[in-house]
Design an enzyme around this catalytic site. Structure first.
Site, PDB file in Angstrom:
ATOM      1  N   THR A   1       2.012  -0.288  -7.825  1.00 23.35           N
ATOM      2  CA  THR A   1       2.309  -1.485  -8.615  1.00 23.35           C
ATOM      3  C   THR A   1       2.277  -1.216 -10.111  1.00 23.35           C
ATOM      4  O   THR A   1       1.531  -0.342 -10.581  1.00 23.35           O
ATOM      5  CB  THR A   1       1.274  -2.583  -8.296  1.00 23.35           C
ATOM      6  OG1 THR A   1       1.446  -3.675  -9.207  1.00 23.35           O
ATOM      7  CG2 THR A   1      -0.155  -2.076  -8.444  1.00 23.35           C
TER       8      THR A   1
ATOM      9  N   TYR B   1      -6.843  -5.692  -8.454  1.00 23.47           N
ATOM     10  CA  TYR B   1      -5.634  -5.339  -7.704  1.00 23.47           C
ATOM     11  C   TYR B   1      -5.038  -4.048  -8.248  1.00 23.47           C
ATOM     12  O   TYR B   1      -4.791  -3.085  -7.508  1.00 23.47           O
ATOM     13  CB  TYR B   1      -4.622  -6.481  -7.776  1.00 23.47           C
ATOM     14  CG  TYR B   1      -3.252  -6.107  -7.254  1.00 23.47           C
ATOM     15  CD1 TYR B   1      -3.080  -5.753  -5.923  1.00 23.47           C
ATOM     16  CD2 TYR B   1      -2.147  -6.104  -8.094  1.00 23.47           C
ATOM     17  CE1 TYR B   1      -1.822  -5.400  -5.439  1.00 23.47           C
ATOM     18  CE2 TYR B   1      -0.889  -5.757  -7.617  1.00 23.47           C
ATOM     19  CZ  TYR B   1      -0.739  -5.403  -6.293  1.00 23.47           C
ATOM     20  OH  TYR B   1       0.506  -5.046  -5.824  1.00 23.47           O
TER      21      TYR B   1
END
Length: 336
Positions: free
Chosen positions: A121, A145
């Site tokens: 990501t 995250y």
């Protein structure tokens, strides 16, 4: 001609994973899916694809799948993906995204898997000082995250130097849209992806769209993101696998985006245009862990892979998301 080896797709009943399964099948690869169906859907896995319901941390199950299906490559999509939730519940993210990825990588090494493609990501960059952001930009995640994904990238780098396995980490920017043939799409109830939320609102499934933050240092004050069509992203995974097979001594890390950003307001304007209606916008404060802008420098992936995006148009992305949302209504009405 690339030798098409059997591929295990983790999270293959989920949003991005199910598109990767379609891309692999359409290109003639033998594909198998493992998914615990916590956020995935059994209907998203095509008929004829071997499916195992289970957890990627189940070493015995993974060993069995790898042996039964002759798995030589893994595409790893299973994990948790909601940034604000990661701030509120970091241990869930380190468990699902890091600890379980470690178990999966261990199973890959034990089972003689040669290639590993990881769903990473742009959140690994945190709040970048430069834009567009390059792969060698500082990795300073501002939420669990992003850190949970960066830790997995680090593990893959270390493991690939110690064992005969190579990998590609693809750092996604904002994934959106749906399969152009409406075979699969974003199906999760309560999803937080902006375009998914906006088309739900346009179809009357939500009363409004919340705009989180109107005071960012961007042209209209709302967050700017690089939206990439999920089918273009899936195509990049197949090409990355071909590259890993062709160069077994090489590993890669690449951004996946179009190199163009749109603000929240620009996206909502596009949904209004496509649907010919006006979505109610409710202005709220910033969410924890949200940078002002995230735009990719995609020059590396374009130089490394023969990747030619087919759907790099915001209106097209919205149209495909809208078509899937209507199809999803039919699926639910049929009781799937």
């Amino acid at each position: 001609m690339t030798r098409k080896v059997p591929v295990l797709v983790t999270g293959g009943a989920g949003y991005i994973g199910s598109h990767a399964v379609l891309a692999l099948r359409d290109a003639g690869w033998p594909v198998t899916v493992i998914d615990n169906l916590v956020t995935g859907f059994r209907f998203a896995v095509p008929e004829g694809v071997p499916f195992y319901e289970g957890d990627i941390a189940d070493a015995d199950l993974l060993a069995r799948i790898i042996a039964e299906q002759g798995i030589k490559a893994i595409m790893h999509f299973a994990g948790s993906v909601i940034v604000p939730e990661s701030v509120e519940n970091p241990l869930k993210y380190y468990e699902n995204n890091t600890v379980k990825s470690r178990a999966l990588i261990a199973a890959a090494v034990s089972g003689g898997v040669d290639h590993f493609i990881f769903s990473s990501t742009a959140a690994t960059y945190g709040t970048p000082e430069e834009s567009p952001v390059r792969e060698d930009s500082p990795k300073l995640p501002i939420n669990p995250y992003g850190m949970s994904k960066l830790m997995t990238e680090t593990m893959l780098g270390d493991v690939s130097r110690a064992h005969p396995i190579n990998y590609c980490a693809l750092r996604y920017f904002n994934v959106a849209g749906a399969d152009p043939l409406a075979r699969t799409g974003q199906s999760t109830a309560g999803a937080t992806h902006l375009i998914k939320v906006a088309v739900e609102a346009a179809l009357g499934k939500r009363e409004h769209v919340a705009v989180f933050g109107t005071d960012f240092d961007t042209p209209d004050g709302t967050g700017v993101r690089d939206y990439i069509h999920v089918s273009d992203l899936a195509a990049a995974h197949v090409l990355a696998l071909e590259a890993l097979i062709a160069q077994p001594d090489q590993s890669m890390t690449m951004n996946c985006g179009y190199g163009r950003g749109f603000s929240v307001m620009e996206v909502l304007d596009a949904v209004d245009r496509v649907t010919n209606r006006t979505i109610e916008r409710r202005l709220e404060g910033r969410r924890a862990g949200d940078p002002a802008a995230l735009i990719s420098d995609n020059s590396r992936i374009k130089a490394t892979l023969p990747w030619q995006p087919q759907y790099a148009d915001l209106g097209t992305i919205v149209e495909h998301a809208l078509a899937w949302e209507r199809r999803l209504t039919e699926i639910h009405a049929a009781g799937a």
